[in-house]
Design an enzyme around this catalytic site. Structure first.
Site, PDB file in Angstrom:
ATOM      1  N   TYR A  24       0.545  -1.147  -0.084  1.00 50.83           N
ATOM      2  CA  TYR A  24       0.110   0.041   0.051  1.00 50.83           C
ATOM      3  C   TYR A  24       0.628   1.306  -0.086  1.00 50.83           C
ATOM      4  CZ  TYR A  24      -4.275  -2.390   1.015  1.00 50.83           C
ATOM      5  OH  TYR A  24      -5.618  -3.138   1.046  1.00 50.83           O
ATOM      6  N   GLU A  69     -15.559   4.085   4.562  1.00 51.10           N
ATOM      7  CA  GLU A  69     -15.253   4.338   3.227  1.00 51.10           C
ATOM      8  C   GLU A  69     -16.666   3.968   2.815  1.00 51.10           C
ATOM      9  OE1 GLU A  69     -12.276   2.080   1.134  1.00 51.10           O
ATOM     10  OE2 GLU A  69     -11.065   3.363   1.962  1.00 51.10           O
TER      11      GLU A  69
HETATM   12  C1  LIG Z   1      -9.078   0.105   2.545  1.00 53.57           C
HETATM   13  C2  LIG Z   1      -7.964   1.251   2.295  1.00 53.57           C
HETATM   14  C3  LIG Z   1      -6.683   1.018   3.107  1.00 53.57           C
HETATM   15  C4  LIG Z   1      -5.791   1.967   3.071  1.00 53.57           C
HETATM   16  C5  LIG Z   1      -4.509   2.024   3.481  1.00 53.57           C
HETATM   17  C6  LIG Z   1      -4.272   0.635   4.436  1.00 53.57           C
HETATM   18  O1  LIG Z   1      -3.172   0.564   4.914  1.00 53.57           O
HETATM   19  C7  LIG Z   1      -5.144  -0.279   4.377  1.00 53.57           C
HETATM   20  C8  LIG Z   1      -6.601   0.092   3.852  1.00 53.57           C
END
Ligand SMILES: C=Cc1ccc(O)cc1
Length: 169
Positions: A24, A69
């Site tokens: 990520y 979200e």
């Molecule tokens: C679902 C989003 C999201 C964004 C960053 C993260 O480290 C985990 C989930």
């Protein structure tokens, strides 16, 4: 440089890999906004800008970021930048686990699709993913830098950022 207080944490840009292998990228855009890109994992390819979040300092050098979200996914991240570590918990609704492809896009252009999908498909039981992650890139890019997360993820992007081939100032 050690990161102690919230004002030093705001503007931080991170790339990290969870223990389950998911990579990520995350930008703490300002005191209540985050942008992110997902390079690999169950929803690799997804990217999001201007997600509102709660961002607090827990103690010196430890910061918590939490939000919910449009998909119904809830996220809680505890960043320990000085240790190059974080702990994340992602609470996916059942439908995202079963149809991840619906969420793999630039979400900002598809908010109605996320809201329709969360009504159409099942929420429970949630798929909970608690993992530590190792931070492989960290830089303060300043507050409200719109260049940081401004295009879709592609295979070499994370490495291009780490090597400095791609930068945002
Ligand atoms: C679902 C989003 C999201 C964004 C960053 C993260 O480290 C985990 C989930």
């Amino acid at each position: 440089m050690q990161v102690k207080d919230l004002d030093q944490f705001l503007g931080s840009h991170f790339i990290y890999t969870y223990a389950n292998g998911w990579e990520y990228e995350f930008y703490v855009k300002n005191e209540n906004t985050v942008d992110y890109r997902i390079h690999s994992g169950m929803v690799g390819g997804r990217w999001v800008r201007d997600q509102k979040a709660d961002i607090v300092k827990l103690t010196d050098g430890v910061f918590k970021v939490t939000w919910t979200e449009p998909t119904g996914t809830d996220v809680a991240l505890d960043f320990m930048p000085n240790e190059k570590r974080l702990h994340g918990v992602i609470f996916f609704p059942k439908w995202v686990h079963e149809h991840p492809e619906i969420t793999v896009r630039y979400q900002n252009d598809f908010i109605p699709l996320m809201e329709e999908s969360r009504e159409k498909y099942e929420t429970y039981p949630k798929y909970v993913v608690p993992e530590f992650a190792d931070i492989t890139f960290m830089k303060n890019e300043g507050i409200n830098n719109e260049k940081v997360i401004s295009e879709a993820p592609y295979p070499s992007l994370a490495e291009d950022i780490r090597t400095g081939k791609k930068s945002f100032s």
